[in-house]
Design a protein around this motif. Structure first.
Motif, PDB file in Angstrom:
ATOM      1  N   UNK A   1       0.763  -1.291   0.085  1.00 24.04           N
ATOM      2  CA  UNK A   1      -0.099  -0.123   0.049  1.00 24.04           C
ATOM      3  C   UNK A   1       0.906   1.236   0.123  1.00 24.04           C
ATOM      4  N   UNK A   2       0.357   2.261  -0.754  1.00 28.96           N
ATOM      5  CA  UNK A   2       1.034   3.528  -0.541  1.00 28.96           C
ATOM      6  C   UNK A   2       0.719   4.142   0.824  1.00 28.96           C
ATOM      7  N   UNK A   3       1.984   4.569   1.284  1.00 30.11           N
ATOM      8  CA  UNK A   3       2.069   5.090   3.022  1.00 30.11           C
ATOM      9  C   UNK A   3       1.464   6.588   2.979  1.00 30.11           C
ATOM     10  N   UNK A   4       1.042   6.738   4.302  1.00 28.88           N
ATOM     11  CA  UNK A   4       0.895   8.213   4.622  1.00 28.88           C
ATOM     12  C   UNK A   4       2.060   8.580   5.283  1.00 28.88           C
ATOM     13  N   UNK A   5       2.533  10.048   5.479  1.00 32.12           N
ATOM     14  CA  UNK A   5       3.455  10.497   6.297  1.00 32.12           C
ATOM     15  C   UNK A   5       2.891  10.189   7.903  1.00 32.12           C
ATOM     16  N   UNK A   6       3.843  10.047   8.603  1.00 33.78           N
ATOM     17  CA  UNK A   6       3.300   9.973   9.959  1.00 33.78           C
ATOM     18  C   UNK A   6       2.485  10.847  10.692  1.00 33.78           C
ATOM     19  N   UNK A   7       2.549  12.063  10.329  1.00 35.52           N
ATOM     20  CA  UNK A   7       1.713  12.956  10.871  1.00 35.52           C
ATOM     21  C   UNK A   7       0.401  12.805  10.332  1.00 35.52           C
ATOM     22  N   UNK A   8       0.316  12.806   9.115  1.00 32.17           N
ATOM     23  CA  UNK A   8      -1.140  12.638   8.746  1.00 32.17           C
ATOM     24  C   UNK A   8      -1.782  11.232   8.856  1.00 32.17           C
ATOM     25  N   UNK A   9      -0.954  10.236   9.217  1.00 25.95           N
ATOM     26  CA  UNK A   9      -1.557   9.244   9.630  1.00 25.95           C
ATOM     27  C   UNK A   9      -2.202   9.278  11.146  1.00 25.95           C
ATOM     28  N   UNK A  10      -1.605  10.138  11.854  1.00 29.08           N
ATOM     29  CA  UNK A  10      -1.714  10.436  13.437  1.00 29.08           C
ATOM     30  C   UNK A  10      -3.212  11.180  13.171  1.00 29.08           C
ATOM     31  N   UNK A  11      -3.004  12.196  12.460  1.00 26.03           N
ATOM     32  CA  UNK A  11      -4.129  13.181  12.073  1.00 26.03           C
ATOM     33  C   UNK A  11      -5.634  12.364  11.896  1.00 26.03           C
ATOM     34  N   UNK A  12      -5.508  11.406  10.659  1.00 28.01           N
ATOM     35  CA  UNK A  12      -6.532  10.686  10.181  1.00 28.01           C
ATOM     36  C   UNK A  12      -7.068   9.744  10.792  1.00 28.01           C
ATOM     37  N   UNK A  13      -5.938   8.677  11.660  1.00 25.83           N
ATOM     38  CA  UNK A  13      -6.320   7.604  12.461  1.00 25.83           C
ATOM     39  C   UNK A  13      -6.100   6.578  11.485  1.00 25.83           C
ATOM     40  N   UNK A  14      -6.291   6.539  10.075  1.00 22.51           N
ATOM     41  CA  UNK A  14      -6.068   5.115   9.374  1.00 22.51           C
ATOM     42  C   UNK A  14      -5.408   5.693   8.065  1.00 22.51           C
TER      43      UNK A  14
END
Ligand SMILES: [Zn+2]
Ligand SMILES: [Zn+2]
Ligand SMILES: [Zn+2]
Ligand SMILES: [Zn+2]
Lengths: 242, 500
Positions: free
Chosen positions: A132-145
Motif C-alpha cells: 500500500x502507498x503509505x501516509x506520512x506519520x503526521x497525516x496518519x496520526x491526524x486521520x487515524x488510518x
C-alpha cells in the motif's frame, strides 16, 4: 435487512452472483447508490494507466497509450509503472464518497468496494505482492488510518508495508506547476526488515492507492522500490480522473 | 486531578490541537504535567477570556480547539475545563455523547493509528467531524463569562408595522417566552413570521439571555442573517452552518443550522426553530437531541412553520402546546388555491418524448403572458427528461435545478432576472425561493414525494407580492391523491380562518 453504506436506507439485496456467494450482506451500497458510480470498462484503455482512450481526442493517443504515459516513458521513467487499473471514474459521486472516507474518516465505506477490488486483483494482478502507498506519520496520526492500507486489506491477502513516506510534503498549492507533477526529492523510501525486503525480489509488485491523478505518486513509489529488484511494479487504484 | 487523568486515559491519553498535529515530541503523556499542576493552587486562577468565550456553553472535540495544549492544560488543572470521552461503551454498546446515537449500525470501528486500538466511531454525526472512541469532548466548567446587558438600549431597529394578526402573535410569543413555555407559530407562507419574532428576541437579549434561531436549511441561515443584522444592528450575531467560519464566539444571538447546535451544551435560554417540518429536522432524532442539549434546562423552544406535521400538530390541536395561527398573508390577500388538472400517464408520456395537451396549453398561455414559471417535479430523472422536452416543445428558455446542482444559486438568480423563463426543480425549492408575478405547476402531483406539506409549501411560492396576489398553481396529475386533497383543504381552511 441490510442498510446502505452511503445513504443508510434499508434495502433488499438483489440476488446477483455476488450476493449469492458472499457470506455477509450488510456492508454494501444499495443499488441506487451503486449506480451513481461510473465504471471504467471496455477494451480501449491506455495500456499503462488504464484511462479510457475513447474519452480522449485522437491526437492524444499513440500505440494504445495516452500521451501522458508516452511522455512518462520517454522522460526517463520507462517501465517504472507497468500498468495501473482503476475500476471507477473519479466522478462527483466518487469524490463525495472519497471525501467522507478519507477526510471524515468513515473507514467502513471501503467495504462497499471489496468485491470489485478482489475481482480486479484476480483478473489483472494475480499473485502480485501487495504494497500500500503509505501516509506520512503526521497525516496518519491526524486521520487515524491510512486509506490505501484500508483498501489493500480488502483484498484479504498478505500485505507488505515496506514503504514509508517522509514528513508532510508541502501544500500542493504552494508548489509550481512542474513541481506539482514531480517533487524535487522522492518522499518515499524503503524501511523494512531484510527478510521482508527479500519477499519483493523478482516478484510482480502491486501498489494500492485510492486515486490515480497524474501517476507521479505511484511512479515515485515504484522508483523507491527498485533497489529491492522487483520483476515489475503495477498499481490498483480505486478511481481515476478521466 | 485524578478524575481528569482518568478522562484522559479513557480518551486515549493524547492531547493535541488541530492546528498542530502531534509529532512524537509534542505528544506529552499526562504524568509530565504534575509539577506544573501544583503551582496553580496557591495563586488565584484567572481564566483566559478567549478560551472562556470559546468554550462556555459549548461542546468541542479536543482537536477542534484553536488553542495550544498548555493553556488547555492549565485550565483543566484549575477545574475550568473538563474533558470527557466522546463515545461511551455502555453494556458493550457504543453511545455517542455528542449526538446521542445509540443505533448499532450507525457505529463502525477500525484499528486506529492514533490510539493503537480497535476504535469505534460514530457515523451519525460524521458531517460535523468524526467522533471516535479516542476523541475527547471539551466543556467549560469554570465561571461563566459576563454577558453584555442591553437594558437601556432600543435593540430592535426594525421600522415596519405588524399586521393585526402578526401583532397578536408577537404578543402571545412574548408572554410564552417570559413564562418559559414552548410555543408554536403556525403562519401561512407570506405571513411575515420573522417579524413576529422581533419583540420576543429583543426582550430576551435585553435581559442578557442567549437566543438562537435554528433551521434545518443552510439557505435559510444565509437569507436570515442580513435581515436580522439590520433589525438588531448593535447585537453581535453569529451565523453557523456547514462551511461557515465563526467570527463571534460567545455571541448572544446565534443563527444556525440545526446540525450546528450539536456543538452547544446548555448555552441558550431560548431556541426558535424555523421551518421545523423541513427535511431533515423532522424524523431525525439527532437534531431533536441537538436542540435539547443546546438549551439550558427548562428553557423554551419556539416552533415556526406553515405546515406543522405529526406530533407537533397533534400537541397543538390538543392544547398540549401553546401557539397561534396566522392564517392571513401580510398583504391581506387570500392564498391562491391550487387547481388539479388531469394530465394522463405523465410518466409514460415523457418516456416516449411526449407531453400532455392540457399541460402544454397551460404552459404556452403562461409563457405568452410573460410570467416566470416554476415547474416542480418528483425526481431528478423526471427533471432531466422534462427539461429536455420543454426545450423542444416550448422554446422559452427552460433550465433545471436540483439539490446537487453546483450552479443552483446562479440559476435561481437568473430566473429572478428573467433570463431563465421556466425553472424546472425538484422539491428543494419548495421553501424559500419566491419570485414576484410567477406561476407554478406541479408536474406529477400524484407522486408520493408530494405530501400535503410539500404541496402547501409549493403553493406558498405564489402570490407573495401585493402587486400580484393571485397567480396560478396547478397540480398536473394522473389520479388525484389524498395528499392533494388535504393540501387544497388546508389552504382553503386557512383562507376561511383569515376571513378573506
Ligand atoms: Zn444507498
Ligand atoms: Zn496512460
Ligand atoms: Zn455521533
Ligand atoms: Zn482511536
Amino acid at each position: 435487512m441490510p442498510y446502505c453504506l452511503w445513504c443508510r436506507e434499508a434495502y433488499s439485496p438483489a440476488a446477483s452472483w455476488g450476493t449469492l456467494f458472499s457470506v455477509s450482506l450488510e456492508e454494501r451500497f444499495c443499488q441506487i447508490c451503486e449506480e451513481r458510480f461510473q465504471a471504467i470498462e471496455g477494451e480501449a484503455l491506455c495500456m499503462i494507466c488504464g484511462r479510457d482512450l475513447r474519452l480522449l481526442d485522437e491526437r492524444y493517443v499513440e500505440n494504445r497509450m495516452c500521451s501522458d504515459c508516452v511522455r512518462w516513458e520517454k522522460d526517463g521513467w520507462k517501465d517504472v509503472l507497468q500498468k495501473n487499473r482503476s475500476p471507477f471514474l473519479y466522478n462527483e459521486f466518487m469524490k463525495e464518497v472519497m471525501t467522507a472516507f478519507k477526510f471524515r474518516s468513515d473507514a467502513i465505506l471501503a467495504q462497499g468496494f471489496k468485491e470489485t477490488l478482489q475481482q480486479y486483483y484476480r483478473i489483472h494482478f494475480p499473485d502480485s505482492v501487495i504494497v500500500p502507498i503509505p501516509l506520512s506519520h503526521e497525516r496518519l496520526n491526524d486521520r487515524g488510518f491510512n486509506q490505501s492500507e484500508h483498501l489493500a486489506c480488502l483484498l484479504e491477502k498478505p500485505i507488505q508495508p515496506v514503504l514509508v513516506r517522509r514528513l508532510h510534503e508541502e501544500k500542493q498549492s504552494k508548489k509550481s506547476r512542474k513541481e506539482r507533477v514531480m517533487p524535487r526529492s522522492n518522499p518515499f523510501e524503503v524501511k523494512a526488515d531484510e527478510e521482508i525486503k527479500e519477499r519483493l525480489e523478482g516478484q510482480s509488485v502491486l501498489l494500492i492507492d485510492d486515486i490515480y491523478t497524474t501517476g507521479a505518486t505511484l511512479r515515485l513509489a515504484s522508483k523507491a522500490l527498485q533497489p529491492l529488484k522487483p520483476k515489475s511494479v503495477s498499481a490498483l487504484t480505486l478511481a481515476r480522473g478521466w | 486531578m485524578k478524575q481528569f487523568v482518568q478522562a484522559f486515559k479513557e480518551a486515549g491519553g493524547w492531547l493535541f490541537t488541530s492546528s498542530s498535529p502531534p509529532s512524537k515530541s509534542e505528544t506529552v503523556p499526562i504524568t509530565s504535567y504534575d509539577s506544573h499542576l501544583n503551582t496553580s493552587s496557591n495563586t488565584p486562577f484567572n481564566p483566559n477570556p478567549e478560551l472562556q468565550e470559546h468554550l462556555y456553553g459549548r461542546e468541542w472535540l479536543l482537536e477542534e480547539l484553536p488553542f495550544n495544549l498548555e493553556i488547555i492544560q492549565e485550565h483543566i488543572a484549575a477545574g475550568c475545563v473538563t474533558l470527557s470521552p466522546a463515545i461511551c461503551i455502555d453494556n458493550k454498546r457504543p453511545c455517542c455523547v455528542r449526538c446521542g446515537n445509540v443505533t448499532p449500525y450507525l457505529f463502525s470501528s477500525y484499528d486506529c493509528a492514533r490510539c493503537m486500538k480497535r476504535c469505534h466511531y460514530c457515523r451519525q454525526c460524521l458531517t460535523m467531524g468524526v467522533v471516535k472512541q479516542c476523541s475527547s469532548l471539551v466543556t467549560w466548567t469554570g465561571p461563566p463569562p459576563i454577558i453584555p446587558s442591553y437594558e437601556d438600549e432600543t435593540l430592535c431597529r426594525w421600522k415596519g408595522t405588524l399586521s393585526d394578526a402578526q401583532a397578536d402573535a408577537s404578543h402571545s410569543l412574548l408572554k410564552a417566552v417570559r413564562d418559559s413555555k414552548d410555543f408554536l407559530i403556525w403562519a401561512v407562507c407570506g405571513a411575515g413570521k420573522t417579524e413576529v419574532l422581533f419583540q420576543a428576541i429583543e426582550k430576551l437579549l435585553a435581559n442578557g439571555k442567549r437566543t438562537a434561531i435554528a433551521t434545518p436549511r443552510t439557505d435559510v441561515v444565509i437569507e436570515l442573517l442580513p435581515r436580522l443584522q439590520k433589525a438588531f444592528p448593535s447585537v453581535p450575531i453569529s451565523a453557523l452552518y456547514g462551511g461557515s467560519t465563526e467570527r463571534i464566539p460567545g455571541a448572544p444571538f446565534v443563527i444556525a443550522t440545526t446540525h450546528q447546535l450539536l456543538r452547544f451544551k446548555a448555552y441558550f435560554d431560548a431556541i426558535i426553530i424555523d421551518e421545523v417540518d423541513a427535511f431533515p429536522f423532522h424524523h431525525d432524532p439527532m437534531l431533536l437531541y441537538a436542540v435539547k442539549k443546546a438549551l439550558k434546562p427548562s428553557s423554551p423552544t419556539i416552533y415556526l412553520t406553515a405546515t406543522p406535521t405529526g406530533e407537533l400538530k397533534k400537541r397543538f390541536l390538543s392544547h398540549r402546546l401553546n401557539g397561534v395561527k396566522i392564517p392571513r398573508r401580510y398583504h391581506g390577500h387570500p392564498l391562491p388555491v391550487p387547481k388539479s388538472v388531469w394530465a394522463g400517464n405523465w410518466r409514460k408520456q415523457i418516456k416516449n418524448g411526449r407531453l400532455s395537451k392540457t399541460f402544454l396549453d397551460w404552459l404556452k398561455e403562461r409563457v405568452e403572458l410573460q410570467r416566470p414559471i416554476f415547474i416542480f417535479v418528483p425526481s431528478v430523472e423526471v427533471l432531466r427528461q422534462l427539461t429536455r422536452l420543454l426545450n423542444e416543445y416550448v422554446k422559452a428558455g427552460a433550465a433545471s435545478v436540483h439539490a446537487e446542482d453546483p450552479e443552483r444559486h446562479q440559476k435561481v438568480a437568473d430566473f429572478r432576472k428573467g433570463t431563465i423563463r421556466i425553472l424546472v426543480t425538484t422539491t428543494i425549492l419548495e421553501r424559500g425561493v419566491t419570485v414576484p408575478f410567477a406561476d407554478a405547476a406541479v408536474f406529477g402531483a400524484d407522486d408520493h414525494v408530494f405530501n400535503e406539506s410539500a404541496l402547501v409549501q409549493i403553493s406558498g411560492r405564489i402570490g407573495r407580492d401585493s402587486r400580484d396576489p393571485g397567480g396560478d398553481i396547478i397540480f398536473f396529475h394522473f389520479g388525484v391523491t389524498l395528499e392533494m386533497v388535504k393540501a387544497r383543504t388546508h389552504i382553503m381552511d386557512m383562507n376561511k380562518e383569515g376571513g378573506v
